[in-house]
Design a protein around this motif. Structure first.
Motif, PDB file in Angstrom:
ATOM      1  N   UNK A 359       6.824  32.219 -58.515  1.00 57.24           N
ATOM      2  CA  UNK A 359       6.449  32.872 -59.779  1.00 57.24           C
ATOM      3  C   UNK A 359       5.013  32.581 -60.196  1.00 57.24           C
ATOM      4  N   UNK A 360       4.428  31.495 -59.696  1.00 57.41           N
ATOM      5  CA  UNK A 360       3.112  31.050 -60.151  1.00 57.41           C
ATOM      6  C   UNK A 360       2.093  31.178 -59.029  1.00 57.41           C
ATOM      7  N   UNK A 361       0.794  31.209 -59.356  1.00 55.48           N
ATOM      8  CA  UNK A 361      -0.219  31.220 -58.293  1.00 55.48           C
ATOM      9  C   UNK A 361      -0.264  29.890 -57.554  1.00 55.48           C
ATOM     10  N   UNK A 362      -0.269  29.949 -56.230  1.00 58.35           N
ATOM     11  CA  UNK A 362      -0.265  28.755 -55.375  1.00 58.35           C
ATOM     12  C   UNK A 362      -1.460  28.809 -54.432  1.00 58.35           C
ATOM     13  N   UNK A 363      -2.152  27.683 -54.331  1.00 57.48           N
ATOM     14  CA  UNK A 363      -3.260  27.517 -53.383  1.00 57.48           C
ATOM     15  C   UNK A 363      -2.772  26.596 -52.274  1.00 57.48           C
ATOM     16  N   UNK A 364      -2.980  26.969 -51.019  1.00 59.09           N
ATOM     17  CA  UNK A 364      -2.593  26.118 -49.886  1.00 59.09           C
ATOM     18  C   UNK A 364      -3.821  25.785 -49.060  1.00 59.09           C
ATOM     19  N   UNK A 365      -4.101  24.502 -48.931  1.00 55.50           N
ATOM     20  CA  UNK A 365      -5.130  24.041 -47.997  1.00 55.50           C
ATOM     21  C   UNK A 365      -4.367  23.571 -46.770  1.00 55.50           C
ATOM     22  N   UNK A 366      -4.257  24.431 -45.777  1.00 54.26           N
ATOM     23  CA  UNK A 366      -3.298  24.253 -44.685  1.00 54.26           C
ATOM     24  C   UNK A 366      -3.800  24.944 -43.421  1.00 54.26           C
ATOM     25  N   UNK A 367      -3.776  24.251 -42.273  1.00 51.11           N
ATOM     26  CA  UNK A 367      -4.289  24.868 -41.036  1.00 51.11           C
ATOM     27  C   UNK A 367      -3.351  25.888 -40.397  1.00 51.11           C
ATOM     28  N   UNK A 368      -2.028  25.743 -40.606  1.00 48.79           N
ATOM     29  CA  UNK A 368      -1.066  26.591 -39.904  1.00 48.79           C
ATOM     30  C   UNK A 368      -0.207  27.399 -40.876  1.00 48.79           C
ATOM     31  N   UNK A 369       0.324  28.484 -40.380  1.00 47.29           N
ATOM     32  CA  UNK A 369       1.291  29.255 -41.150  1.00 47.29           C
ATOM     33  C   UNK A 369       2.586  28.457 -41.286  1.00 47.29           C
ATOM     34  N   UNK A 370       3.094  28.371 -42.497  1.00 48.93           N
ATOM     35  CA  UNK A 370       4.335  27.640 -42.745  1.00 48.93           C
ATOM     36  C   UNK A 370       5.010  28.239 -43.988  1.00 48.93           C
ATOM     37  N   UNK A 371       6.184  27.742 -44.374  1.00 52.94           N
ATOM     38  CA  UNK A 371       6.860  28.307 -45.552  1.00 52.94           C
ATOM     39  C   UNK A 371       6.035  28.256 -46.835  1.00 52.94           C
ATOM     40  N   UNK A 372       5.179  27.247 -46.980  1.00 51.36           N
ATOM     41  CA  UNK A 372       4.351  27.164 -48.181  1.00 51.36           C
ATOM     42  C   UNK A 372       3.305  28.267 -48.213  1.00 51.36           C
ATOM     43  N   UNK A 373       2.677  28.543 -47.068  1.00 50.66           N
ATOM     44  CA  UNK A 373       1.659  29.603 -47.053  1.00 50.66           C
ATOM     45  C   UNK A 373       2.269  30.975 -47.328  1.00 50.66           C
ATOM     46  N   UNK A 374       3.561  31.137 -47.020  1.00 50.06           N
ATOM     47  CA  UNK A 374       4.224  32.405 -47.314  1.00 50.06           C
ATOM     48  C   UNK A 374       4.329  32.646 -48.824  1.00 50.06           C
ATOM     49  N   UNK A 375       4.297  31.545 -49.612  1.00 51.77           N
ATOM     50  CA  UNK A 375       4.370  31.652 -51.066  1.00 51.77           C
ATOM     51  C   UNK A 375       2.990  31.617 -51.720  1.00 51.77           C
ATOM     52  N   UNK A 376       1.937  31.457 -50.910  1.00 49.04           N
ATOM     53  CA  UNK A 376       0.612  31.162 -51.460  1.00 49.04           C
ATOM     54  C   UNK A 376      -0.203  32.427 -51.739  1.00 49.04           C
ATOM     55  N   UNK A 377      -1.065  32.320 -52.733  1.00 45.64           N
ATOM     56  CA  UNK A 377      -1.988  33.396 -53.089  1.00 45.64           C
ATOM     57  C   UNK A 377      -3.377  33.161 -52.508  1.00 45.64           C
ATOM     58  N   UNK A 378      -3.714  31.901 -52.264  1.00 48.27           N
ATOM     59  CA  UNK A 378      -4.990  31.538 -51.649  1.00 48.27           C
ATOM     60  C   UNK A 378      -4.702  30.538 -50.534  1.00 48.27           C
ATOM     61  N   UNK A 379      -5.239  30.799 -49.348  1.00 45.80           N
ATOM     62  CA  UNK A 379      -5.073  29.884 -48.211  1.00 45.80           C
ATOM     63  C   UNK A 379      -6.454  29.532 -47.686  1.00 45.80           C
ATOM     64  N   UNK A 380      -6.733  28.240 -47.601  1.00 46.62           N
ATOM     65  CA  UNK A 380      -8.008  27.773 -47.059  1.00 46.62           C
ATOM     66  C   UNK A 380      -7.696  26.823 -45.903  1.00 46.62           C
ATOM     67  N   UNK A 381      -8.003  27.217 -44.664  1.00 45.07           N
ATOM     68  CA  UNK A 381      -7.669  26.363 -43.511  1.00 45.07           C
ATOM     69  C   UNK A 381      -8.708  25.267 -43.290  1.00 45.07           C
TER      70      UNK A 381
END
Length: 433
Positions: A359-381
């Motif tokens: 429901x909320x905006x999520x930022x993921x600082x993550x190198x790989x695709x995972x369940x968290x990145x599927x919920x994320x609005x911003x991804x920075x590897x």
């Protein structure tokens, strides 16, 4: 082919520091000394779906963008949130952790790490009763009695027993033959098969068993035929082995931090360890999971005075696990913006927490695709610490170890990403004044 020696494995809290990586054409193609999981992390770090560019979700679709645009979007989420949450940090280095705490303070956020869902009760227990700890080097060289309580190192920390039980030490020249290994676990496991004594207790009875052993250690009689499913005679025998040790160590895992009693189990285990020191030398070490989860608790304590679940939303720092923990905030719908770094709550948090994350905006600082990145609005590897960049991590007993860079990467580190976000946050706050 190049051989890179003295590499530290960025997988579990054992932080094995004797890995040899075989590098060919800028890629790790093989390892020596690593366990299967560590080997997989080095050799297959590019095989999973790897993000190579920052991404922002636009009209429901993740779209590649430049680093500056991603940093700007991340900073705006944190600044606009009334109660932001910054979570993770267990699979990155101490410099990034320190920068994350600084970012939390600048955005008046709550900063938390994976300890809140694993060894958080251990931290609460040691705050209650102290911390009779030692280094793993002392265990290897001195311990003649080793206890594994509520853990299965053969699966969770695959080289732990080989480095601390089977290895030859200065005073334990024959390795395992000079030691007595006790496993306390309600289940049969690969670790219990290697033990000299397996106390197969009933589920959720760790506190009762620890109390019974304390009674026997004090020389008092146990009035029941069995406690926690363990016969009285075996409890008395175990207590005598512990008392007569020259040097002993209890390694404890989530089997006691997440069974009934939680931090009180840890409390009584610490009390048992301290009482054994009336008769001999005994220590205790938590079996921390992620390779630098201990480091965050250290760094966060230096920076804020508290190890995790730290709330910067008021003028004075607050610490109240159960209220300021990540799952508490998500499930009570108190947080309205979240940054996740070096962890994957999408794979491990309960469903109610994930509903709020969706429901909320999520930022993921993550190198790989995972369940968290599927919920994320911003991804920075980022570059992966211990493989593509160096850093410092704390082993499970609190010894800092320098991690080596093995191969090059075009990506920047977690610390550099957080530094950029922090700088942009300060610009946005200045512009709003």
């Amino acid at each position: 082919m190049e051989y890179v020696t003295n590499v530290v494995c960025p997988f579990c809290g054992t932080l094995c520091d004797d890995i040899v990586c075989k590098v060919e054409d800028g890629e790790v193609v093989g390892t020596m000394n690593a366990c299967r999981i560590g080997h997989s992390k080095f050799v297959h770090h590019e095989d999973a779906e790897r993000y190579t560019k920052p991404m922002i979700r636009k009209s429901g679709v993740l779209t590649e963008v430049g680093i500056d645009e991603a940093v700007d979007a991340a900073a705006k989420i944190l600044v606009d949130a009334r109660r932001p949450l910054i979570y993770g940090f267990s699979c990155t280095d101490c410099d990034a952790q320190a920068k994350g705490v600084e970012l939390a303070e600048a955005t008046r956020a709550i900063v938390d790490n994976t300890a809140s869902v694993c060894h958080g009760p251990s931290v609460l227990g040691l705050q209650d009763a102290g911390y009779p700890i030692c280094t793993m080097g002392e265990v290897k060289n001195r311990a003649d009695v080793v206890v594994y309580w509520g853990c299965n190192p053969m699966h969770a920390h695959p080289r732990h027993m080989s480095r601390n039980v089977f290895s030859r030490g200065f005073f334990r020249e024959r390795g395992k033959n000079d030691r007595t290994v006790i496993v306390i676990d309600p289940r049969e496991s690969d670790s219990s098969k290697l033990a000299d004594i397996h106390l197969k207790l009933d589920f959720n009875k760790d506190y009762e068993l620890a109390d019974a052993i304390r009674t026997a250690v004090h020389g008092k009689d146990i009035l029941y035929d069995e406690v926690a499913g363990i016969p009285r005679e075996l409890i008395m025998e175990t207590a005598e082995i512990l008392k007569n040790a020259q040097f002993g160590c209890v390694f404890f895992g989530m089997g006691i931090t997440h069974s009934r009693g939680k931090h009180r189990n840890v409390d009584t285990a610490i009390s048992l360890t301290m009482e054994l020191n009336r008769y001999t030398k005994f220590t205790l070490i938590p079996m921390r999971g992620h390779y630098n989860v201990t480091g965050f608790n250290q760094v966060c304590t230096w920076e804020s005075g508290y190890p995790y679940c730290v709330d910067f939303s008021r003028d004075s720092v607050r610490y109240n696990p159960g209220e300021t923990g990540s799952n508490d905030l998500l499930q009570h719908k108190e947080t309205d913006g979240m940054l996740v770094i070096a962890s994957d709550p999408g794979a491990h948090f309960p469903g109610k927490s994930l509903e709020r994350m969706a429901e909320i905006p999520v930022i993921a600082i993550e190198p790989h695709r995972n369940p968290t990145t599927e919920l994320s609005d911003v991804i920075i590897p980022p570059a992966i610490v211990g493989i593509e960049t160096d850093g410092t991590a704390y082993r499970m007993e609190g010894v800092p170890i320098k991690m080596r860079q093995v191969v090059e990467s075009d990506l920047i580190s977690d610390e550099e990403i957080l530094t950029k976000i922090l700088a942009r946050v300060k610009e946005l706050k200045m512009a709003s004044k």
